[in-house]
Design an enzyme around this catalytic site. Structure first.
Site, PDB file in Angstrom:
ATOM      1  N   ASP A 116       0.876  -1.284   0.011  1.00 17.07           N
ATOM      2  CA  ASP A 116       0.161   0.081  -0.034  1.00 17.07           C
ATOM      3  C   ASP A 116       0.880   1.199  -0.062  1.00 17.07           C
ATOM      4  O   ASP A 116       0.306   2.443   0.250  1.00 17.07           O
ATOM      5  CB  ASP A 116      -0.916   0.070   1.248  1.00 17.07           C
ATOM      6  CG  ASP A 116      -2.173  -0.848   0.992  1.00 17.07           C
ATOM      7  OD1 ASP A 116      -2.286  -1.417  -0.038  1.00 17.07           O
ATOM      8  OD2 ASP A 116      -3.013  -1.015   2.023  1.00 17.07           O
TER       9      ASP A 116
ATOM     10  N   ASP B  25      -7.188  -8.659  13.783  1.00 20.45           N
ATOM     11  CA  ASP B  25      -6.730  -9.903  14.123  1.00 20.45           C
ATOM     12  C   ASP B  25      -7.659 -10.374  15.352  1.00 20.45           C
ATOM     13  O   ASP B  25      -8.120 -11.786  15.267  1.00 20.45           O
ATOM     14  CB  ASP B  25      -5.120  -9.923  14.218  1.00 20.45           C
ATOM     15  CG  ASP B  25      -4.662  -8.766  15.189  1.00 20.45           C
ATOM     16  OD1 ASP B  25      -5.646  -8.188  15.556  1.00 20.45           O
ATOM     17  OD2 ASP B  25      -3.596  -8.840  15.525  1.00 20.45           O
TER      18      ASP B  25
END
Length: 525
Positions: free
Chosen positions: A106, A255
């Site tokens: 990114d 996560d």
């Protein structure tokens, strides 16, 4: 301070009422800290007992029948370390016809070109199937990058490594056999520390993380409670990700969020404490505070998002619900520490003003009990023990109180993050700057991504350093020693965090601050 508020024929009526309210909130904070320490103690006991149990033999690696694996390497503007992790993962000892690497980039700076060159280099050098996937937006940040690339993954399983990790080349050989159990959705490994001995700051981080990866992950796993994928150093079954609803980016800890959604769905998580994924620890106070802010705020966001689902889940044991909720609520302990610390100041004046309330103040000894429980917790995760037990105990005691002191000093910053999480205040995903310290020499460690500034929180830490320091000295001078050790620890903790934060922004003002050392570290510690 409390000689006011006469009313209803009682001297100092309203002051007495306020004192009671302060003591109630103070007591609640103490009890919640005790509850947290008791749960940590229970995990430590379970972990310790599990060590004496006969371990089942781990399944062996079968290269002929091992499944296809995609390795995802999410990164954003990682100029200093991008090449390092790509080189390491490309060397993994796994059948090339069953291995794919996705570099999820990114980046918005020259890192894009660095990655492109490195991907081409390792493809030609090792013959590995590696792709450079560059997004021109950061929708969803890390979770968005993982999610957008998943449909193109060739593997049935996906291993994820943050850019600061250097997994051993046999990592997949050690983890993939666990998936022969079709109910296993995740295999998580223990983090090692590439630069543990770099400074006192990194040593204390390693001390704390070892507690998490031994006692919390190991203890919960041994008891059959929910554990979590730690964002990196683990492998997911793609079917598990899909059935749990996929990666979502409405929290800062995607996560933790996905881990709980998957386990509520009935998926099992396997934790391999003896398989180590080495990583770089933050070496500056600004980087550490940024990382802690993301973890603490994300934990609070996950608690808000997941608490009702956990409570109402029909296939989850009551004990799993208790430990699951406490796990997501863990970051709130910094709020309780901050509240207790601040209220300890008027509590001293209450003790001086109202003899009839002194009996309640004695319950402050609960904090000592909590400290002893946490000492047991960290002793069982301490990885620097030697055969000389007395020496090990002394070294552990020193390290434990250093860790506790700095943790107290971080309580303002972390408490603000937790409160933001509970209030729904959104912020962008700020990744932790990496330094590639193994390739640096003392005095030359620089990172253009490590943005340092003097924030209101830093100023607050400086004020608290002065307040608690003055209180400790004042009480010591008058022989009132009850809270002096506690206030000294707070003063040292806030002072350390404050001065190192200022020294990183204005190093010339604090030339007396010790320079970091650059010793070689044991990554398994």
């Amino acid at each position: 301070m409390f000689n006011w508020g006469d009313a209803f024929g009682f001297e100092h009526y309203f002051a007495h009422l306020l004192a009671k309210l302060i003591l109630i909130v103070y007591g609640i904070s103490l009890v919640l800290i005790l509850f947290y320490s008791i749960l940590q103690l229970s995990l430590a006991v379970k972990y310790k007992n599990s060590k004496s149990e006969v371990k089942k033999a781990l399944p062996t690696f079968d290269p002929e029948n091992t499944p296809y694996v995609t390795v995802q390497l999410p990164m954003y503007n990682e100029y200093y370390v991008a090449e390092r992790v790509i080189e390491r993962v490309a060397q993994m000892d796994y059948p090339l016809d069953k291995l794919e690497i996705q570099v999820l980039d990114d980046s918005t700076d020259e890192t894009v070109d660095v990655i492109a060159r490195k991907v081409k280099e390792v493809r030609e050098k090792y013959g590995v199937d590696i792709k450079h996937i560059h997004r021109t937006n950061r929708v969803g940040y890390k979770a968005g990058a993982l999610d957008s690339a998943l449909p193109d993954a060739k593997g049935e399983f996906v291993a994820i490594f943050d850019v600061d990790f250097l997994p051993d080349v046999d990592f997949l050989q050690k983890t993939m056999p666990q998936f022969r159990d079709p109910k296993v959705g995740v295999v998580q490994t223990r983090w090692g520390h590439i630069n543990k001995d770099y400074s006192l700051l990194t040593e204390l981080q390693a001390f704390g993380l070892n507690g998490h990866f031994a006692i919390e992950q190991g203890g919960r796993s041994a008891a059959g409670h929910f554990i979590n994928f730690n964002g990196t150093g683990g492998v997911w079954r793609i079917k598990c990700i899909e059935e749990a609803g996929g990666w979502e980016h409405d929290t800062l800890t995607e996560d933790l969020d996905l881990s709980y959604r998957a386990q509520i769905k009935g998926w099992k998580f396997s934790y391999l404490e003896d398989v180590i994924a080495p990583a770089e620890l933050p070496i500056t106070m600004s980087a550490l505070k940024g990382q802690q802010h993301r973890w603490m705020k994300g934990g609070a966001e996950c608690f808000i998002k997941m608490n009702k689902r956990i409570l109402t889940a029909k296939n989850v044991r009551p004990s799993d619900k208790i430990h699951g909720l406490s796990h997501l609520f863990n970051s709130s302990v910094f709020v309780f520490i901050l509240v207790m610390s601040l209220l300890s100041l008027p509590v001293l004046h209450i003790k001086d003003s109202f003899e009839d309330l002194n009996y309640f103040i004695q319950f402050g000894s609960i904090f000592i009990m909590s400290t002893l429980f946490l000492m047991f917790y960290y002793w069982n995760s301490y990885r620097d023990k030697t055969e000389d037990k007395p020496k090990s105990l002394l070294q552990f005691g020193k390290r434990f109180f250093q860790f506790l002191t700095i943790s107290m000093g971080l309580s303002l910053s972390n408490a603000v993050a937790v409160i933001e999480g509970y209030m729904g205040i959104k912020s962008s995903f700020v990744r932790t700057p990496k330094f590639n310290v193994g390739a640096k020499e003392e005095g030359k460690v620089e990172n253009k991504y490590d943005k340092k500034s003097i924030s209101l929180i830093t100023i607050g830490e400086g004020i608290l350093f002065l307040v608690f320091g003055f209180t400790a000295i004042n009480r010591l001078a008058f022989g009132d020693l009850g809270m002096v050790p506690f206030h000294l620890m707070l003063a040292i903790g806030y002072g350390s965090v404050f001065f190192y934060s200022i020294a990183e922004v204005r190093p010339a003002l604090f030339s007396f601050v010790p320079k970091f050392s650059t010793r070689t570290s044991n990554v398994n510690a």
